[in-house]
Design a protein around this motif. Structure first.
Motif, PDB file in Angstrom:
ATOM      1  N   PHE A  92      -5.753  36.000   4.334  1.00 54.73           N
ATOM      2  CA  PHE A  92      -5.726  34.765   5.116  1.00 54.73           C
ATOM      3  C   PHE A  92      -6.530  33.656   4.454  1.00 54.73           C
ATOM      4  O   PHE A  92      -6.173  32.476   4.534  1.00 54.73           O
ATOM      5  N   LEU A  93      -7.611  34.036   3.789  1.00 63.27           N
ATOM      6  CA  LEU A  93      -8.475  33.043   3.146  1.00 63.27           C
ATOM      7  C   LEU A  93      -7.983  32.650   1.755  1.00 63.27           C
ATOM      8  O   LEU A  93      -8.619  31.836   1.085  1.00 63.27           O
ATOM      9  N   GLY A 124     -14.313  30.371  13.121  1.00 63.76           N
ATOM     10  CA  GLY A 124     -13.267  29.432  13.472  1.00 63.76           C
ATOM     11  C   GLY A 124     -12.328  29.189  12.314  1.00 63.76           C
ATOM     12  O   GLY A 124     -11.110  29.049  12.499  1.00 63.76           O
ATOM     13  N   HIS A 125     -12.876  29.163  11.108  1.00 65.46           N
ATOM     14  CA  HIS A 125     -12.061  28.914   9.917  1.00 65.46           C
ATOM     15  C   HIS A 125     -11.011  30.011   9.743  1.00 65.46           C
ATOM     16  O   HIS A 125      -9.833  29.726   9.462  1.00 65.46           O
ATOM     17  N   ASP A 173      -8.863  37.961  14.681  1.00 59.14           N
ATOM     18  CA  ASP A 173      -8.515  37.858  16.094  1.00 59.14           C
ATOM     19  C   ASP A 173      -7.342  38.798  16.368  1.00 59.14           C
ATOM     20  O   ASP A 173      -6.250  38.606  15.805  1.00 59.14           O
ATOM     21  N   PRO A 174      -7.514  39.806  17.219  1.00 58.45           N
ATOM     22  CA  PRO A 174      -6.451  40.794  17.440  1.00 58.45           C
ATOM     23  C   PRO A 174      -5.249  40.251  18.188  1.00 58.45           C
ATOM     24  O   PRO A 174      -4.210  40.905  18.254  1.00 58.45           O
ATOM     25  N   GLN A 201      -5.435  32.337  10.380  1.00 59.88           N
ATOM     26  CA  GLN A 201      -4.520  33.281  11.015  1.00 59.88           C
ATOM     27  C   GLN A 201      -3.372  32.547  11.718  1.00 59.88           C
ATOM     28  O   GLN A 201      -2.211  32.943  11.620  1.00 59.88           O
ATOM     29  N   VAL A 202      -3.727  31.487  12.428  1.00 53.28           N
ATOM     30  CA  VAL A 202      -2.711  30.708  13.141  1.00 53.28           C
ATOM     31  C   VAL A 202      -1.746  30.048  12.157  1.00 53.28           C
ATOM     32  O   VAL A 202      -0.525  30.028  12.372  1.00 53.28           O
TER      33      VAL A 202
END
Length: 333
Positions: free
Chosen positions: A320-321, A84-85, A218-219, A90-91
């Motif tokens: 992303f992280l 979820g993190h 997430d693609p 990504q969002v």
């Protein structure tokens, strides 16, 4: 090393105990489950619920294509890798236009870098070196515009113009009157070369999708290709890095070595498509290429082309992280 299974015949996919098999009218072929990465289905193939359960358990994605070789959809395993993190990150990188544009620029830089490398490779082996030098200079000029654009739409335009110039080299690289480029046409392709490009790109997008399923990404969330009502976008972004070296160079090799001919194509009222035999030839050679190893300068060892894609996705996860800025893969040959 796990392999892809391509099915062009009609038949059935079934489970028997702890193994899978494909059965056609002529024979039954068992599938080495532990060595299968994904299955590409082009024929009329029936599957059972037990087969799908076992494929999911073994994390085997099943990709479906229609009669003309267009991608339809994927049965993919229930999400074994959940974070979820990472999805939130990504969002965030999509909603924040500065973060999205930064990442989209990086994809285009990586894509154009690969186009230039292909031109340098073939330009050094052709008599018309000046022609290739002019193309390289023109495309390099487009690359210099990347940091100047202020929207993803402008960025797509820069990439599109660079690719148009890149395509102008195809006829010189191949020199085959049966495979003339003319212009890029899709759905349906209007000549044999465009049919090859469209089919190869479709397979490339799907291979990248298979690799995304093996990560926490997430693609559905893309950056250069907008996240919208299409099912997937991130695989299209990442594929921009690999299409020139996976698809285009394979096309050049197969055409120059006469591995494909006019008989491998069907002409329809509205376009030209690969025949079943033509698709099979291309898929087999692409699978061989995906298993081919190249030296990875940062790892200090050889890795397969398929592994390169997974490594690219791991770099995106770190981006992303906030652990490491994403730098796209660049081919050295």
């Amino acid at each position: 090393m796990k392999k892809s299974l391509y099915i062009f015949q009609n038949g059935e996919l079934r489970r028997k105990d702890n193994s899978l098999y494909f059965e056609s009218e002529s024979r039954r072929k068992y599938i080495p489950v532990e060595d299968t990465n994904d299955i590409f289905i082009f024929g009329e193939v029936d599957v059972s619920k037990r087969f799908l359960e076992f494929a999911s358990q073994k994390e085997i994605a099943v990709h479906y294509f229609n009669h003309y070789g267009y991608y339809i959809g994927t049965f993919y395993p229930r999400e074994h890798y959940n974070s979820g993190h990472l999805i939130v990150k990504q969002v965030e990188h999509y909603i924040d236009m500065n973060l999205r544009l930064e990442l989209a620029r990086t994809f285009v830089k990586g894509s154009i870098g690969q186009l230039l490398q292909v031109l340098k490779y073939y330009g050094g082996r052709r008599d018309d070196k000046h022609f290739f030098e002019e193309l390289i200079m023109s495309i390099s000029g487009h690359a210099q515009q990347i940091n100047e654009v202020v929207s993803v739409e402008e960025l797509m335009g820069v990439e599109g113009h660079a690719r148009e110039r890149y395509y102008q080299a195809f006829d010189s690289i191949m020199g085959d009157p049966d495979f003339i480029f003319e212009k890029r046409t899709k759905r349906p392709p209007q000549n044999r070369l465009n049919a090859l490009i469209s089919f190869g790109n479709s397979i490339c997008y799907t291979i990248v999708l298979s690799e995304i399923y093996k990560t926490f990404l997430d693609p559905r969330i893309g950056y250069l290709h907008a996240t919208n009502f299409r099912k997937f976008s991130l695989n299209l972004d990442v594929a921009e890095i690999f299409k020139p070296i996976m698809v285009d160079r394979l096309i050049f090799t197969m055409v120059n070595k006469k591995m494909l001919s006019k008989k491998d194509f069907d002409e329809h009222t509205d376009g030209i498509m690969l025949t079943e035999d033509g698709r099979r030839k291309f898929a087999q050679e692409l699978d061989k290429r995906m298993q081919t190893t190249v030296s990875h300068r940062h790892l200090g060892k050889s890795v397969s082309y398929r592994r390169l894609i997974r490594l690219e996705l791991y770099k995106l996860q770190k981006h992303f992280l906030g652990e490491q800025k994403y730098i796209p893969y660049h081919s050295l040959w």
